[in-house]
Design a protein around this motif. Sequence first.
Motif, PDB file in Angstrom:
ATOM      1  N   ASP A 264      81.873  26.614  25.783  1.00 36.95           N
ATOM      2  CA  ASP A 264      81.270  26.443  24.460  1.00 36.95           C
ATOM      3  C   ASP A 264      81.145  27.801  23.780  1.00 36.95           C
ATOM      4  N   ARG A 265      80.510  27.835  22.626  1.00 40.15           N
ATOM      5  CA  ARG A 265      80.441  29.082  21.855  1.00 40.15           C
ATOM      6  C   ARG A 265      79.659  30.173  22.580  1.00 40.15           C
ATOM      7  N   ASP A 266      78.823  29.790  23.537  1.00 34.80           N
ATOM      8  CA  ASP A 266      78.061  30.775  24.295  1.00 34.80           C
ATOM      9  C   ASP A 266      78.757  31.175  25.593  1.00 34.80           C
ATOM     10  N   GLY A 267      79.975  30.674  25.782  1.00 32.84           N
ATOM     11  CA  GLY A 267      80.719  31.013  26.989  1.00 32.84           C
ATOM     12  C   GLY A 267      80.359  30.173  28.189  1.00 32.84           C
ATOM     13  N   LYS A 268      79.554  29.131  27.995  1.00 36.19           N
ATOM     14  CA  LYS A 268      79.166  28.272  29.111  1.00 36.19           C
ATOM     15  C   LYS A 268      80.245  27.221  29.374  1.00 36.19           C
ATOM     16  N   VAL A 269      80.358  26.845  30.627  1.00 28.39           N
ATOM     17  CA  VAL A 269      81.445  25.969  31.058  1.00 28.39           C
ATOM     18  C   VAL A 269      81.189  24.530  30.641  1.00 28.39           C
ATOM     19  N   ILE A 270      82.179  23.927  29.983  1.00 28.11           N
ATOM     20  CA  ILE A 270      82.121  22.509  29.608  1.00 28.11           C
ATOM     21  C   ILE A 270      82.850  21.668  30.649  1.00 28.11           C
ATOM     22  N   ASN A 271      84.046  22.069  31.010  1.00 27.73           N
ATOM     23  CA  ASN A 271      84.824  21.328  31.995  1.00 27.73           C
ATOM     24  C   ASN A 271      86.017  22.165  32.437  1.00 27.73           C
ATOM     25  N   THR A 272      86.734  21.660  33.428  1.00 30.59           N
ATOM     26  CA  THR A 272      87.976  22.291  33.872  1.00 30.59           C
ATOM     27  C   THR A 272      89.106  21.270  33.819  1.00 30.59           C
ATOM     28  N   TRP A 273      90.307  21.794  33.684  1.00 25.53           N
ATOM     29  CA  TRP A 273      91.525  20.991  33.809  1.00 25.53           C
ATOM     30  C   TRP A 273      92.353  21.535  34.960  1.00 25.53           C
ATOM     31  N   SER A 274      92.980  20.652  35.699  1.00 24.32           N
ATOM     32  CA  SER A 274      94.006  21.015  36.669  1.00 24.32           C
ATOM     33  C   SER A 274      95.246  20.200  36.336  1.00 24.32           C
ATOM     34  N   LEU A 275      96.399  20.878  36.223  1.00 23.43           N
ATOM     35  CA  LEU A 275      97.625  20.230  35.763  1.00 23.43           C
ATOM     36  C   LEU A 275      98.645  20.112  36.890  1.00 23.43           C
TER      37      LEU A 275
END
Length: 327
Positions: A264-275
Motif C-alpha cells: 500500500d502507500r505506506d509500504g505495507k504488504v497487501i499480498n504476494t503473487w507466485s507465477l
Amino acid sequence: MVTADGTGGAGAGRAEEFQDLRPLLFSIAYRILGSVSEAEDAVQETWLRYEASTAEPASPKAFLSATVTRIAIDVLRSARVRREEYVGPWFPEPLLDDPYTDPERAAELADSVSMAALLLLERLSPLERAVFVLREVFGFGFPEVAAAVGRSEAACRQLAVRARRHMSAGRPRFEADRADRERLAGRFLEAFREGDLDGLTELLAADVQLVTDAGGKAPRWGDRFVGLADVAEVLARLRTLFPRIDATVEAHEVNGRPGAIFRDRDGKVINTWSLDILDGRIQTIRTVTNPDKLGHVGPVADIWAAFREANRDAGTEPARTRPSSAG
C-alpha cells in the motif's frame, strides 16, 4: 574458558556449529511444514534441545537434521487437522529467499520449494513427506533418513518409493530457462502496472488459473478463476482498484519462481503473487492475501480498510466482504 557472552568454550562451539547449519535446518523444516513461522519455531526448538544435550554427537549435521525433522513431523501432524478446517484454498506461507544453497543439488532445491511442489507434498503422509525431503531433496543417505524418522532403512526405502510415485504423478512443469521466466514475468508485471490489458492477456495461457489463499481473513471475489477470459477480467478489476490506494507492485522471487509483492502507500504488504510459467505463458497465479501468512514479508496492511477505500469510488465490492465468510 568462558567467552564474552558468558558461555563456555564448548557451548560457544555448539552455537557456532548450529549457526553454520541453521540455513539447512530451516530449509528442511520449511519443506516439511510449508510454513515460515513454524519452520523458524522448529529450528529454535532444535537449538534448545542441542544446547541442553549432554551427549556429544559424532555428526552435528546428522544430529541437528534428525532433531529438526522429528520436531517438524510432530508439528505437521497437528497442523494437518487445522488445514482440513481451513477456509478456502490453503497455500504455503510465501518464501522470499531460501537460505540454504548447494550447487550440486540446485535443481532439486529450486523445484522442491515451488508452491506447486509444496502443494503436492501436502498429499503425502508426514513420514513420507519427511523421507522425501531428506532423501530426494537434500540427498541424505538412508541410514541418516532412518535415524531421523525413527524407522528402519527398509521401511524408509518403501516410504521413499511411495512418495516418489505420488510426486511424479503430479510433478509440476516449469519453464526450464530461468532468464526466460524472469523476462516474461517482468513483461507481465509491467503490463499490469501500466494497465495494458491486451499485453496482460497475450501472456496468459488459455487455461490459466488464478487461485487465492485468503483464509477467511481477506476480501476476495472468489477462490479460483480458470480460463483466459475470467482471469483477465479479475486482473482488470484489480488494476482499476489498486491505484486508488496508491499500491505498488514489487517484482520479487517467491518460492523460487517469479512473483511479486503488493504494497500500500505506506509500504505495507497487501499480498504476494507466485507465477508458474510454461511454454512462454503464465499458467498459474497463486496469490496469498491471508495476513497471518505475510508477517515475515514485512509490516502487513489492513487489507479490509484498503479495499473499502479502493471500492469507495468504484461502487463495487468484492464478494463476501465480511471477514467471517470470506475465503
